[in-house]
Design a protein around this motif. Structure first.
Motif, PDB file in Angstrom:
ATOM      1  N   GLY A   1     -18.482   2.969  44.889  1.00  0.00           N
ATOM      2  CA  GLY A   1     -19.029   2.057  45.880  1.00  0.00           C
ATOM      3  C   GLY A   1     -19.217   0.637  45.384  1.00  0.00           C
ATOM      4  N   CYS A   2     -19.322   0.446  44.062  1.00  0.00           N
ATOM      5  CA  CYS A   2     -19.641  -0.879  43.510  1.00  0.00           C
ATOM      6  C   CYS A   2     -18.436  -1.635  42.970  1.00  0.00           C
ATOM      7  N   LEU A   3     -17.458  -0.921  42.409  1.00  0.00           N
ATOM      8  CA  LEU A   3     -16.347  -1.587  41.736  1.00  0.00           C
ATOM      9  C   LEU A   3     -15.296  -2.046  42.737  1.00  0.00           C
ATOM     10  N   LYS A   4     -14.466  -2.999  42.295  1.00  0.00           N
ATOM     11  CA  LYS A   4     -13.434  -3.564  43.165  1.00  0.00           C
ATOM     12  C   LYS A   4     -12.078  -3.614  42.476  1.00  0.00           C
ATOM     13  N   GLY A   5     -11.036  -3.631  43.298  1.00  0.00           N
ATOM     14  CA  GLY A   5      -9.697  -3.960  42.861  1.00  0.00           C
ATOM     15  C   GLY A   5      -9.080  -3.055  41.813  1.00  0.00           C
ATOM     16  N   PHE A   6      -8.210  -3.661  40.984  1.00  0.00           N
ATOM     17  CA  PHE A   6      -7.515  -2.903  39.950  1.00  0.00           C
ATOM     18  C   PHE A   6      -8.514  -2.296  38.964  1.00  0.00           C
ATOM     19  N   TYR A   7      -9.597  -3.018  38.711  1.00  0.00           N
ATOM     20  CA  TYR A   7     -10.644  -2.515  37.810  1.00  0.00           C
ATOM     21  C   TYR A   7     -11.202  -1.195  38.341  1.00  0.00           C
ATOM     22  N   LYS A   8     -11.525  -1.157  39.623  1.00  0.00           N
ATOM     23  CA  LYS A   8     -12.029   0.064  40.242  1.00  0.00           C
ATOM     24  C   LYS A   8     -10.992   1.179  40.163  1.00  0.00           C
ATOM     25  N   ASP A   9      -9.754   0.884  40.530  1.00  0.00           N
ATOM     26  CA  ASP A   9      -8.700   1.908  40.513  1.00  0.00           C
ATOM     27  C   ASP A   9      -8.515   2.475  39.109  1.00  0.00           C
ATOM     28  N   PHE A  10      -8.544   1.601  38.121  1.00  0.00           N
ATOM     29  CA  PHE A  10      -8.347   2.029  36.737  1.00  0.00           C
ATOM     30  C   PHE A  10      -9.499   2.914  36.268  1.00  0.00           C
ATOM     31  N   MET A  11     -10.731   2.482  36.566  1.00  0.00           N
ATOM     32  CA  MET A  11     -11.903   3.256  36.167  1.00  0.00           C
ATOM     33  C   MET A  11     -11.925   4.630  36.827  1.00  0.00           C
ATOM     34  N   LEU A  12     -11.632   4.683  38.123  1.00  0.00           N
ATOM     35  CA  LEU A  12     -11.632   5.963  38.830  1.00  0.00           C
ATOM     36  C   LEU A  12     -10.511   6.861  38.321  1.00  0.00           C
ATOM     37  N   GLY A  13      -9.393   6.249  37.934  1.00  0.00           N
ATOM     38  CA  GLY A  13      -8.300   7.035  37.357  1.00  0.00           C
ATOM     39  C   GLY A  13      -8.707   7.681  36.035  1.00  0.00           C
ATOM     40  N   LEU A  14      -9.416   6.924  35.199  1.00  0.00           N
ATOM     41  CA  LEU A  14      -9.900   7.477  33.932  1.00  0.00           C
ATOM     42  C   LEU A  14     -10.865   8.638  34.171  1.00  0.00           C
ATOM     43  N   ILE A  15     -11.783   8.443  35.119  1.00  0.00           N
ATOM     44  CA  ILE A  15     -12.768   9.491  35.420  1.00  0.00           C
ATOM     45  C   ILE A  15     -12.073  10.737  35.938  1.00  0.00           C
ATOM     46  N   ALA A  16     -11.079  10.564  36.810  1.00  0.00           N
ATOM     47  CA  ALA A  16     -10.376  11.704  37.387  1.00  0.00           C
ATOM     48  C   ALA A  16      -9.661  12.521  36.327  1.00  0.00           C
ATOM     49  N   ARG A  17      -9.115  11.833  35.327  1.00  0.00           N
ATOM     50  CA  ARG A  17      -8.390  12.550  34.258  1.00  0.00           C
ATOM     51  C   ARG A  17      -9.335  13.104  33.199  1.00  0.00           C
ATOM     52  N   GLY A  18     -10.526  12.484  33.105  1.00  0.00           N
ATOM     53  CA  GLY A  18     -11.510  12.969  32.133  1.00  0.00           C
ATOM     54  C   GLY A  18     -11.062  12.840  30.707  1.00  0.00           C
ATOM     55  N   GLU A  19     -10.200  11.862  30.410  1.00  0.00           N
ATOM     56  CA  GLU A  19      -9.704  11.693  29.044  1.00  0.00           C
ATOM     57  C   GLU A  19     -10.733  11.014  28.179  1.00  0.00           C
ATOM     58  N   LYS A  20     -10.636  11.244  26.879  1.00  0.00           N
ATOM     59  CA  LYS A  20     -11.469  10.528  25.910  1.00  0.00           C
ATOM     60  C   LYS A  20     -10.680   9.367  25.356  1.00  0.00           C
TER      61      LYS A  20
END
Length: 303
Positions: free
Chosen positions: A284-303
């Motif tokens: 709900g707070c993040l925007k743009g490519f930054y948001k997409d990138f962060m959500l992608g990392l969370i979805a994959r759960g990678e370290k």
């Protein structure tokens, strides 16, 4: 009307955590000279007209915009580093920046596995031609020094075995140290440092439970005024609570820049520790490519 819509859309694209690059490209990528001039004249949030009729930008707003554009780049760079190098560089920067950043050292030392922390220490040797421990000892002054050196030096047992009697005794030691805090700070007690820096996480979680039974409340409640010690206990015993607190602070409306940077750091390095409601806040707070990138990392759960 179209101009007002464009200004409103750009204000929205430039407001928040990160920027909405797609909206910016859609408007400014198709903007001619006259349209840009009209934007400057009507975009009071970013531009003001001086006594000569010249539309100039507001330096403070532009400075903030540069930071927001930079978030995506910083997140990408942090994510592609080897985890050992990433942690070593984060700790080195925290040491140099001083006491307000020592929580980053605690966070890394207490949330990584023994092998991960050992790897970061090896990377520190290679990157900075000295050990992590000696760099902390040389730069950190006061009561935090012994605790931080002990934490980064740790190589904890990671098995499930816990000695309940020992855990109960150590909970009593911690309770006494906290109770006598007006005479001597708990962080200055050798036994407190020994317990927090050498015991396994399952053991410390057992200590945490015994403390609650002995004192009627959690040790983190009693350590509210002892910031770095509270961070240590939370990272070791209730990491989800710690990371939720850091993210809530960074995502708040009045968050300062360092708190916002912590959002990138935590998502990139500890995304697997995030609870669902925090993930929803991030979306709900993040925007743009930054948001997409962060959500992608969370979805994959990678370290």
């Amino acid at each position: 009307m179209a101009l007002l819509d464009d200004i409103e859309a750009l204000n929205k694209a430039f407001s928040g955590f990160g920027v909405d690059e797609t909206s910016i490209l859609s408007i400014l990528g198709n903007s001619n000279h006259e349209h840009k001039k009209s934007l400057r004249q009507g975009w009071s949030k970013l531009f003001c007209e001086d006594e000569y009729g010249f539309e100039r930008f507001d330096p403070s707003h532009v400075k903030n915009l540069k930071l927001e554009f930079k978030r995506f780049r910083d997140a990408v760079m942090l994510s592609v580093l080897h985890p050992w190098e990433r942690d070593a560089r984060l700790i080195e920067k925290a040491i140099k920046k001083g006491p307000k950043h020592y929580n980053i050292i605690v966070e890394i030392a207490c949330s990584r596995s023994s092998e991960e922390l050992l790897g970061a220490r090896k990377a520190y040797h290679s990157l900075f031609d000295q050990s992590m421990e000696e760099d902390i000892a040389a730069h950190v002054k006061g009561s935090e020094r012994k605790l931080l050196v002990a934490l980064v030096s740790a190589y904890r047992y990671e098995g499930p075995k816990v000695h309940d009697h020992v855990a109960k005794c150590e909970a009593e030691i911690l309770a006494t140290a906290v109770k006598n805090g007006d005479r001597k700070k708990p962080i200055e007690e050798e036994e407190v440092i020994m317990i927090l820096a050498t015991r396994s996480k399952p053991h410390l979680q057992e200590v945490y439970q015994h403390y609650h039974k002995i004192c009627g409340k959690s040790i983190t409640e009693d350590l509210e005024a002892h910031g770095i010690l509270k961070d240590t206990v939370e990272c070791l015993c209730t990491p989800e609570t710690y990371f939720t607190r850091v993210l809530d602070l960074g995502l708040s409306v009045d968050a300062d820049e360092e708190s916002k940077k912590a959002v990138t750091r935590v998502i990139v390095t500890r995304k697997e520790a995030l609870v669902k409601d925090v993930q929803n806040k991030i979306e709900g707070c993040l925007k743009g490519f930054y948001k997409d990138f962060m959500l992608g990392l969370i979805a994959r759960g990678e370290k």
